[in-house]
Design a protein around this motif. Structure first.
Motif, short mmCIF file in Angstrom:
data_model
loop_
_atom_site.label_atom_id
_atom_site.label_comp_id
_atom_site.label_asym_id
_atom_site.label_seq_id
_atom_site.Cartn_x
_atom_site.Cartn_y
_atom_site.Cartn_z
N SER A 128 -87.16 103.60 31.06
CA SER A 128 -86.64 103.94 32.39
C SER A 128 -87.23 105.26 32.86
CB SER A 128 -85.12 104.04 32.35
OG SER A 128 -84.73 105.23 31.72
N HIS B 192 -86.06 108.30 35.56
CA HIS B 192 -85.00 108.77 36.44
C HIS B 192 -85.52 109.94 37.27
CE1 HIS B 192 -80.97 109.20 37.89
NE2 HIS B 192 -81.12 110.50 37.74
N SER B 193 -85.65 109.71 38.56
CA SER B 193 -86.19 110.74 39.44
C SER B 193 -85.07 111.66 39.90
CB SER B 193 -86.84 110.08 40.65
OG SER B 193 -86.96 111.00 41.71
N GLU C 221 -78.59 101.91 42.84
CA GLU C 221 -79.61 102.96 42.96
C GLU C 221 -80.83 102.66 42.10
OE1 GLU C 221 -79.23 105.65 44.84
OE2 GLU C 221 -77.14 105.33 45.42
N THR C 222 -80.84 101.45 41.52
CA THR C 222 -81.83 101.17 40.49
C THR C 222 -82.72 99.99 40.84
OG1 THR C 222 -80.26 101.97 38.85
CG2 THR C 222 -82.11 100.64 38.02
N PHE D 99 -76.38 102.65 34.19
CA PHE D 99 -77.20 102.79 35.39
C PHE D 99 -76.39 102.28 36.58
CE2 PHE D 99 -80.45 102.08 32.05
CZ PHE D 99 -81.15 103.26 32.19
N TYR E 209 -84.58 104.54 45.97
CA TYR E 209 -83.99 104.43 44.62
C TYR E 209 -84.41 105.63 43.80
CZ TYR E 209 -83.29 99.65 46.14
OH TYR E 209 -82.90 98.55 46.86
N ASP E 210 -83.53 106.01 42.85
CA ASP E 210 -83.90 107.12 41.98
C ASP E 210 -84.04 106.71 40.53
OD1 ASP E 210 -81.31 106.85 41.17
OD2 ASP E 210 -80.60 108.76 42.03
N THR E 211 -83.68 105.46 40.22
CA THR E 211 -83.78 105.02 38.83
C THR E 211 -84.59 103.74 38.75
OG1 THR E 211 -81.60 105.95 38.47
CG2 THR E 211 -82.46 104.52 36.74
N TYR F 41 -89.83 112.56 33.12
CA TYR F 41 -88.65 111.85 33.61
C TYR F 41 -88.44 110.50 32.92
CZ TYR F 41 -88.87 115.37 37.24
OH TYR F 41 -88.90 116.57 37.89
#
Lengths: 490, 350
Positions: free
Chosen positions: A282, A284-285, A338-339, A334, A304-306, A273
């Motif tokens: 980075s 990213h999930s 969410e980061t 981005f 968060y996913d990033t 990822y």
């Protein structure tokens, strides 16, 4: 002010409420909670004199409610209804004036100056004065609610009963209404008894709560004691998480939706990822991760996913680095909401990442480390100005379900392992001339998938702690050595 | 959001003035116009002489006869009936929170008719009350009907929606109407009397009918007027009225009784005249708003004027034939009824 004793009653043969007993003091804001059909409205109908009880008694100001005539009761108890029907279009003032009915006497119900003064006053207080000549059916829902409140207050009650007062109201009206109730209960000694659907609003405003379950009292106590996770889950038969309010010492309850198919599918965060670019690294999930971190954006706890670790130059200096960071993230596609974003002056090609597998969980660690700014935390006060930047950013992704405390354990364990690595490499704080424990700008991030095995703790006695300790130590060592090597090469 | 046709209500005094002017002019026109027209000056002279006993010498004998024995009782009766129906309609509407409620749509008129027809059919009179047998029966039946209608409406729909009450009223009307038809079918010689009476008329009733309706009229109107504030509170719903301090049970009973009294007495003297109780309060509400303190007296004045006018039209429009007065009120009333219903429905959809 209000005393309820052994109250039993309901609509037909079957009583809805069973021997309720409780007291409400003058000036109290008293909330009534309970699932649908638990008897909240029935109880309120009885207190407001609309319904008779089968057995038991209600005392208002030490007098049984039967001793009050309709007018006498209306001078003491007023009700703010949940809905009000507008068949005919009375004006606002006509509507509010009806609140004076109980205070008027004689066959002709003469309108006195006193009546007029009070009507003007309550219209002013509820902010409906400006549209007093408008017709009721020209008003919005929030305005109608305020007019009805104004009408109830024109009764000059000592007790105000509210039936889900915030139903159909915008957020700001909900707050305004309850703030006003709170103010009056404190300043004017108005006793407010209110049914609440929204447990969180009740928790924020009420002094005491009565929780009804199937017509019986489950508990009467302060909000914090009533709103216990297990109790609410049991009474409302639903999944609830209790959490403190972010700025007030009040409990809040959160609904947890049922899991959907696929929600439980395990996900392993590992190097697949990762995206490595010139100016950032980075991860990213595919799903949002429960995160606790000390980054620049998305710091604190959240989902968060990033995750972005950004390279900045040694001389990076920006007054509003948060805004600048958001801009940086946006420019590179981005979503800053969410980061989690961090910064480092370390060359990102020397980042170290490693995957560690335990029997029923795994972790993935990413470390970027530079020690140009090494500090001995115990003597940090001797540092007077910023010296050359250098940062250790430690990211730990855990493929398991973590309890809140396990996040904190993990951060502690990771920090201990980092310090050990610095010791091992004999990194010195040049100002104090003692062993360094880190740099002045270190950041840490723990993010968990919250799927799979539940890990309650993350201390060094637990499998998670052991793995983090080992992993962070190894990765920090490697990263520092790489960086060292690079410098020597230069 | 439905826009009110007249945004700020007209000045209250002006409306009262208009209502009184309407009543007065209907009254004068009603007495003056007919198969033999009585000139206004003669009419005023006759009224001044016969009623105020002023020393006026020359009055036309024939005119005096027509006015005093035929026109005046007829017009006064029409006025009283119209006023009774309009004010009880206004009260029913406020109490039931239903702009479509009136003695006719609620089935109360049919109840009163049945009571009256029973008296006519068996042609009996109760001891003591004598000539009041018919109105007493009408009132009792209208009273029983309104309670039966409300009881069943509540059974059908606890929230007592507008449509439920009206529907129940219509069911009762038909049911009671069947009994009336049955009695008409069984009647031989009295048929004309019953039919003529059923269609609604204020003709050829004489002063005796006025003495019959008058006591009921005064009591009913007085009671309703004293309950104007309570009607305002009740039009926000029974629970709300209770919260505001109204003794709902007692007041409701009082208002229904007064309404039934007025309707019963009106039906007893004039038969079933529909829609007066619907149209008049509706127009008044458009002009001055729903406050019963003004709605009731204004409905009273205008209701009287309206029915006098309707009667005048019914007996002059295709003279010498007289139309039943109910035909005129229905011709005006039914479209208004439909209009309110439509406005109600669109209003709720917003």
């Amino acid at each position: 002010m209000l005393k309820v004793k052994e109250l039993t009653g309901g609509y037909a043969a079957e009583p809805v409420i069973h021997s309720l007993s409780f007291d409400v003091q003058k000036g109290e804001l008293f909330g009534i909670l309970g699932p649908n059909g638990s008897g909240k409205t029935t109880l309120l109908h009885m207190i407001s004199g609309i319904m008779r009880s089968d057995t038991g008694s209600i005392y208002i100001k030490d007098l049984p409610i039967q001793n009050y005539s309709a007018k006498q009761l209306a001078r003491t108890v007023a009700v703010l209804p949940q809905h009000s029907s507008q068949t005919f279009s009375y004006t606002v003032k006509e509507t509010v004036s009806l609140g004076r009915y109980a205070h008027q006497s004689g066959w002709l119900n003469t309108w006195t100056q006193e009546d007029e003064r009070i009507v003007q006053e309550v219209m002013e207080q509820t902010g409906v004065l400006a549209f007093q000549d408008k017709s009721m059916n020209e008003l919005s829902g929030g305005e109608i609610q305020r007019v009805m409140l104004s009408q109830a207050l024109a009764q000059q009650p000592e007790i105000l009963l509210l039936d889900e007062p915030t139903n159909h109201l915008d957020l700001s009206y909900q707050k305004d209404l309850l703030d006003m109730m709170k103010k009056w209960s404190v300043e004017k000694g108005l006793t407010v008894i209110s049914i609440f659907h929204d447990l969180n609003l009740a928790a924020l405003y009420c002094d005491n709560l009565l929780l009804l379950e199937k017509g019986k009292i489950q508990i009467i106590d302060t909000p914090n004691n009533v709103l216990q996770q297990e109790r609410i889950q049991h009474v409302y038969k639903t999944e609830i998480e209790k959490h403190p309010h972010p700025v007030l010492p009040k409990p809040q309850m959160f609904i947890v939706p049922d899991k959907q198919a696929g929600d439980d599918q395990e996900i392993k965060i590992d190097q697949q990822y990762i995206t490595q670019a010139e100016e950032y690294i980075s991860l990213h999930s595919p799903i949002p991760l429960r995160t606790m971190s000390s980054g620049v954006t998305g710091a604190g706890t959240g989902w968060y996913d990033t995750f972005v670790n950004r390279h900045v130059n040694h001389d990076y200096n920006c007054e509003d680095h948060l805004e600048e960071m958001k801009l940086f993230l946006q420019e590179r596609g981005f979503d800053s909401a969410e980061t989690v974003g961090m910064m480092t002056a370390v060359d990102l090609q020397y980042a170290v990442y490693q995957f560690y597998q335990e029997r029923d969980f795994s972790i993935f660690i990413i470390v970027t480390a530079g020690v140009g700014n090494a500090v001995d935390a115990s003597r940090a006060s001797e540092h007077t100005e910023d010296s050359s930047p250098g940062t250790i950013n430690t990211w730990i992704f855990i493929n398991a379900k973590l309890a809140e405390e396990a996040f904190i354990h993990s951060i502690v364990t990771a920090t201990e392992a980092k310090v050990k690595a610095l010791m091992q490499l004999n990194v010195m704080d040049f100002i104090t001339d003692s062993s360094a424990t880190g740099t002045s700008t270190d950041s840490v991030l723990v993010a968990a998938t919250q799927r799979g095995t539940l890990l309650q703790y993350g201390g060094t006695a637990t499998p998670l702690g052991k793995l983090i300790g080992k992993g962070v130590y190894e990765c920090t060592m490697k990263a520092l050595q790489k960086n060292q090597y690079k410098r020597e090469a230069e | 959001m439905p826009k009110r046709s007249i945004q700020t209500y007209l000045n209250k005094k002006l409306i009262y003035l208009l209502a009184v002017a309407f009543l007065t002019s209907s009254f004068l026109a009603g007495v003056s116009i007919g198969a033999v027209s009585v000139p206004i000056m003669d009419l005023l002279n006759i009224l001044a002489k016969e009623i105020l006993h002023l020393p006026i010498e020359q009055t036309n004998e024939m005119y005096t006869n027509i006015v005093m024995n035929i026109r005046l009782p007829r017009v006064i009766l029409a006025g009283l009936v119209g006023a009774s129906l309009a004010i009880s309609g206004a009260a029913f509407q406020g109490l039931l929170r239903n702009p479509l409620a009136d003695p006719y749509t609620l089935g109360v008129s049919s109840g009163a008719s049945l009571g009256a027809v029973i008296v006519l059919f068996f042609s009996f009179s109760m001891p003591i009350i004598g000539s009041f047998t018919l109105p007493v029966f009408s009132v009792s039946f209208s009273f029983a009907t309104i309670f039966a209608v409300l009881f069943f409406a509540r059974k059908i729909d606890r929230s007592m929606k507008v449509e439920s009450i009206i529907l129940t009223g219509i069911i009762f009307s038909s049911f009671l109407g069947a009994f009336i038809s049955l009695m008409i079918a069984l009647t031989g010689n009295e048929l004309r009397q019953i039919i003529g009476w059923l269609l609604g008329s204020v003709s050829m009733r004489g002063w005796s009918y006025i003495t019959i309706i008058l006591p009921f009229f005064f009591v009913g109107v007085l009671v309703l007027m004293l309950n104007a504030k309570e009607l305002n509170a009740l039009s926000f719903g029974e629970d709300r009225a209770q919260h505001l301090g109204v003794n709902v049970k007692r007041r409701k009973l009082t208002i229904l009784t007064a309404g039934a009294l007025l309707t019963g007495a009106a039906v007893a003297v004039s038969g079933t005249i529909g829609f007066v109780g619907l149209v008049v309060p509706h127009f008044i509400r458009q002009l001055c708003g729903p406050d019963h303190k003004h709605l009731l007296p204004l409905s009273l004045l205008s209701g009287g004027g309206f029915l006098i006018f309707a009667d005048l039209v019914s007996r002059t429009i295709i003279a010498p034939t007289e139309l039943p007065i109910g035909v005129i009120t229905a011709l005006i009333g039914a479209p208004v009824f439909a209009a309110i219903l439509m406005k109600n429905r669109t209003g709720r959809r917003r």
